[in-house]
Design an enzyme around this catalytic site. Structure first.
Site, PDB file in Angstrom:
ATOM      1  N   SER A 271      10.004   8.779 -12.501  1.00 52.12           N
ATOM      2  CA  SER A 271      11.062   8.178 -11.685  1.00 52.12           C
ATOM      3  C   SER A 271      12.203   7.642 -12.549  1.00 52.12           C
ATOM      4  O   SER A 271      13.257   7.286 -12.022  1.00 52.12           O
ATOM      5  CB  SER A 271      10.508   7.039 -10.826  1.00 52.12           C
ATOM      6  OG  SER A 271       9.481   7.514  -9.997  1.00 52.12           O
ATOM      7  N   HIS A 305     -15.142   9.555  -0.574  1.00 51.99           N
ATOM      8  CA  HIS A 305     -14.854  10.993  -0.518  1.00 51.99           C
ATOM      9  C   HIS A 305     -15.363  11.700  -1.779  1.00 51.99           C
ATOM     10  O   HIS A 305     -15.352  12.925  -1.834  1.00 51.99           O
ATOM     11  CB  HIS A 305     -13.370  11.277  -0.270  1.00 51.99           C
ATOM     12  CG  HIS A 305     -12.449  10.872  -1.379  1.00 51.99           C
ATOM     13  ND1 HIS A 305     -11.188  10.394  -1.151  1.00 51.99           N
ATOM     14  CD2 HIS A 305     -12.598  10.870  -2.719  1.00 51.99           C
ATOM     15  CE1 HIS A 305     -10.605  10.119  -2.308  1.00 51.99           C
ATOM     16  NE2 HIS A 305     -11.436  10.397  -3.266  1.00 51.99           N
ATOM     17  N   THR A 331       2.242   9.608  -0.951  1.00 51.18           N
ATOM     18  CA  THR A 331       2.455  10.517  -2.074  1.00 51.18           C
ATOM     19  C   THR A 331       3.541  11.521  -1.730  1.00 51.18           C
ATOM     20  O   THR A 331       4.409  11.842  -2.557  1.00 51.18           O
ATOM     21  CB  THR A 331       1.147  11.260  -2.417  1.00 51.18           C
ATOM     22  OG1 THR A 331       0.092  10.307  -2.468  1.00 51.18           O
ATOM     23  CG2 THR A 331       1.246  11.947  -3.756  1.00 51.18           C
ATOM     24  N   ARG A 453     -19.993  23.068 -11.501  1.00 53.76           N
ATOM     25  CA  ARG A 453     -19.519  22.472 -12.749  1.00 53.76           C
ATOM     26  C   ARG A 453     -20.697  21.942 -13.548  1.00 53.76           C
ATOM     27  O   ARG A 453     -21.808  21.836 -13.046  1.00 53.76           O
ATOM     28  CB  ARG A 453     -18.520  21.346 -12.451  1.00 53.76           C
ATOM     29  CG  ARG A 453     -19.100  20.207 -11.674  1.00 53.76           C
ATOM     30  CD  ARG A 453     -18.029  19.269 -11.127  1.00 53.76           C
ATOM     31  NE  ARG A 453     -17.557  18.321 -12.137  1.00 53.76           N
ATOM     32  CZ  ARG A 453     -17.151  17.080 -11.837  1.00 53.76           C
ATOM     33  NH1 ARG A 453     -17.151  16.647 -10.578  1.00 53.76           N
ATOM     34  NH2 ARG A 453     -16.726  16.283 -12.775  1.00 53.76           N
TER      35      ARG A 453
END
Lengths: 528, 295
Positions: A271, A305, A331, A453
């Site tokens: 930013s 989550h 976001t 993974r």
């Protein structure tokens, strides 16, 4: 405010003769020196963690076991993550905070300088313990960086070493965060109201709040691990009425805010960069501030989550799914604002701007794959596959780490007084961005096809994508040697940088000479 | 530095304490991890670390006290904010353990009872030592062989020592506030007496807490290994006990400094910081008394 390079009045310098050697670096109370130490440490850890990653990618270049045994592979994935999260990304941003916050708010130093130095010096010792754990019987922790029970209850001495190292890192982070909050709230120059603060200051203020709120919770979680291991408690042992899932809840109550701790300062950095090179003020400043605060608030109510497949009640799954999706709103506000800042700007594409645009583009891809993971029923397919690995590398590498690289190019002239080599910088960007995508984009496909993974071996049908990924990883890793070369050569010499460095950038840091003198803003500037 | 006027923020000169304290912390951490794994130098290294840390912090705080006349109101405000945020971090540390208590008691135990797969016949209840300890809770006191074998345990009566300890801590908060009023009225003798009383009450609390632990281990058969009840009980009350010890120690140092005349009616931040900390451990105790002992 005026951007005339009014070299600030530094008449007080004779009070502090510039110390040298051990006294300057180990005993420092100077925010710039401590910031430099943090940044060097972070870069060193990035290289170390990267080396671990290359061991992983070398092993995964083809199916079967080539170079290392599966237990060592697990140690590599675990320590790679711990080193990157706690050694590279977090200290890196603290380094930026140390260097830039006092300059941005017009303060003479951080509010609590000795504590600042302590925050830094704990880290090398903490990481020595973590790295020493490779040499104890059984090797380093191999449970994944989340240190889930019951694996960590069964592990060897290295788990205890990881726990005490994490306690030390936590102490360091909490002290660093307290310092940031106090500096920002107490040491702003007269006239700099909260809503006039630069965005990097805002994002770090909120990050520091998150750190103080969740690092102690993590300390609690690993303390319970320690007592379960050695003192007979049963927090994570169902036979005694405990529950290993409890560990996951406490861990992710820390862990989810933690991922915003690692990305909010990155949002702050870009930013700053985008308005400078679009030559327009940041679009929607106050919405940026509120979006940051909203993300921070939501980060406390989405943790589960990470554990959709653990066997939660349906209401829990739904709540955490919707709460997670809600995060895409603030976001999205941020991405919209960055793009709108660029809209019809007089853009130029110096290296920091290239990195920032790269972050906006690639981080958004990571955000979108995050949105896919947030959908509970879909997550049952993606959970613990390479899709997750691809997702968090898109937000952490091409979000956090690339933003730090952009920030390094942006402020390096201010730090060193020299311009970096623009041509090499651009080459570094393109090597990094392309190699990154070659490494991680195929992992989306691997994950969707079902490659789990954290395994040293895989089904041969996954070979081709894994080979792309490994080739990309080696290119990505060795490209960073160029980054180190550019930094060292800029420190040692190069074109003299002006106080403003760029074309009319906004912020108090550009009103002091380049390189920024040892002491700045002994008398606070006035902000209109 | 003395040349700095009051409108300059005090930036201290370089100091070796942070670096040296990091080494001490390393010794504590590495020594602790080694000790727990039966490595011979572990306890020695840890002891060196603790002694070093204590000595270094003593010197570090000493230098802060020495230079404190040079602090202006901005520095004072930084210290106040720093202490408040530190206490907030401590609140979150306890929140982790209270959260664990909530989860274990209201979710984990009922779920364990619901499923008949693992431990058929296990009934949810609280206090609970879990399925392997389902039959442990006795009505009366266990006898000595049962304690030795860990086959029975009894509960602490909340209306005995814990109630007394609650009263002690609440009264200590009152005496501390009286002392604070006295120092603000520049009445040093009164302030010293009431603060000394507060410290004394703190140590009495710790004495009874130790008494309670001894009773739990030796007479009630309640230990850290008594399933999740013992785990949550001893970690919550134990960490609270550590914090009371630290708070009492802070107030003791403040008391000694007060006797040396370090504080004025206007400037006594160390006293206030210690007092905030003391009220914080007090509030945590009230939470413990309700959620751990009574409910």
């Amino acid at each position: 405010m005026s951007h005339a390079a009014t070299a600030h009045d530094h008449h007080d310098d004779h009070d502090h003769p510039m110390p040298t050697g051990f006294k300057r670096w180990a005993m420092s109370t100077n925010h710039k020196d401590i910031g430099t130490l943090y940044l060097i440490f972070s870069l060193a850890m990035l290289m170390l963690g990267g080396a671990f990653a290359l061991v992983i990618r070398a092993e995964l270049f083809q199916p079967g076991l080539q170079y290392i045994d599966p237990h060592f592979f697990n140690q590599m994935t675990t320590v790679h993550a711990l080193v990157m999260v706690f050694g590279a990304v977090m200290p890196g941003f603290v380094g930026f905070a140390n260097w830039m916050l006092p300059l941005m708010v017009g303060a003479p130093d951080m509010a609590l300088p000795r504590m600042n130095n302590w925050s830094f010096w704990i880290l090398p010792f903490a990481f020595s313990i973590l790295i020493l754990s490779f040499f104890v019987p059984g090797g380093a922790p191999a449970s994944g960086w989340t240190l889930y029970a019951p694996l960590t209850i069964q592990g060897g001495m290295s788990v205890d070493m990881a726990i005490v190292a994490i306690h030390m890192m936590g102490i360091s982070s909490i002290m660093g965060a307290i310092n940031v909050i106090v500096t920002v709230l107490n040491m702003r120059a007269p006239g700099m109201t909260l809503m006039k603060m630069p965005l990097f200051v805002w994002t770090w203020l909120i990050t520091a709040f998150l750190l103080i709120a969740v690092m102690p919770v993590f300390a609690g979680a690993v303390t319970m691990l320690l007592t379960d291991r050695h003192f007979g408690t049963a927090f994570f042992n169902p036979a005694g009425g405990g529950d290993p899932v409890l560990y996951q809840h406490i861990f992710w109550f820390f862990g989810h805010p933690e991922v915003y701790i690692m990305i909010l300062p990155a949002f702050g950095i870009i930013s700053h960069i985008i308005p400078t090179f679009a030559r327009k003020p940041l679009f929607g400043y106050s919405s940026m501030v509120f979006a940051t605060a909203a993300i921070a608030f939501l980060s406390f109510i989405v943790w589960a989550h990470h554990m959709f497949t653990v066997g939660m009640p349906l209401q829990g799954e739904l709540f955490f799914m919707y709460a997670t999706m809600l995060i895409s709103v603030p976001t999205g506000v941020k991405v919209f604002n960055w793009v709108t800042t660029m809209w019809r700007g007089s853009m130029s594409f110096e290296t920091p701007m290239l990195f920032s645009i790269g972050v906006v583009f690639l981080f958004t891809l990571g955000g979108l794959s995050g949105l896919m993971l947030a959908i509970t029923p879909a997550d049952f397919q993606y959970h613990d596959t390479y899709f997750v690995v691809a997702h968090f590398h898109y937000v952490l590498f091409s979000g956090a780490v690339m933003a730090m690289m952009g920030g390094t190019y942006y402020w390096l002239p201010k730090w060193t007084g020299h311009m970096y080599n623009e041509r090499l910088g651009k080459i570094h960007f393109w090597l990094t961005a392309i190699a990154f995508n070659v490494t991680f984009f195929p992992q989306h496909f691997l994950g969707l096809a079902g490659m789990p993974r954290r395994y040293a071996d895989y089904n041969p049908i996954f070979t081709e994508f894994n080979q792309w990924s490994s080739i990309g990883a080696f290119c990505l890793g060795f490209s960073q040697l160029l980054f180190i070369y550019i930094i060292i050569s800029t420190v040692r010499g190069g074109k003299k940088a002006t106080a403003e460095v760029w074309d009319n950038p906004e912020g108090l840091e550009w009103t002091v000479p380049s390189p920024a003198p040892f002491h700045t803003f002994d008398t606070p500037p006035t902000v209109k | 530095m003395a040349s700095h006027s009051q409108d300059h923020y005090f930036v201290p000169d370089s100091s070796v304490y942070p670096f040296a304290c990091s080494i001490a912390l390393f010794c504590i951490a590495m020594g602790g991890a080694s000790y727990l794994n039966g490595i011979s130098f572990g306890s020695g290294l840890m002891t060196v670390g603790f002694i070093g840390m204590g000595a270094l912090l003593f010197r570090w705080f000493g230098s802060v006290i020495k230079e404190s006349p040079e602090y202006n109101m901005d520095v004072d405000k930084s210290f106040r904010m720093g202490m408040s945020w530190f206490i907030f971090s401590e609140v979150m540390f306890f929140a982790a353990f209270f959260g664990a208590l909530y989860y274990l008691r209201n979710l984990a135990i009922p779920w364990l009872a619901e499923t008949e797969l693992l431990w058929p016949g296990f009934e949810a209840s609280w206090p609970s030592a879990g399925p392997i300890g389902a039959e442990l809770l006795t009505g009366g006191l266990p006898d000595s062989t049962e304690i030795m074998e860990g086959t029975k345990y009894a509960l602490i009566d909340p209306l005995h020592l814990p109630l007394l300890n609650t009263a002690i801590l609440l009264v200590s908060s009152v005496t501390l506030t009286i002392s604070h009023h006295a120092i603000r009225a520049n009445n040093r003798t009164q302030a010293i007496i009431w603060l000394a009383l507060t410290v004394l009450l703190g140590f009495i609390f710790l004495f009874y807490q130790a008494e309670e632990y001894i009773e739990a281990y030796q007479i009630l058969g309640l230990t850290m290994g008594t399933g999740v009840y013992g785990s949550t009980f001893f970690l919550l009350t134990g960490f609270h006990g550590f914090h009371v010890t630290l708070g009492a120690f802070i107030l003791l140092v403040v008391l000694l400094r007060m006797m040396k005349g370090h504080f004025s009616a206007e400037k006594h931040f160390a006293f206030e910081a210690g007092a905030w900390y003391w009220h914080f451990v007090d509030v945590v105790w009230v939470g413990l008394f309700i959620f751990v002992y009574i409910l």
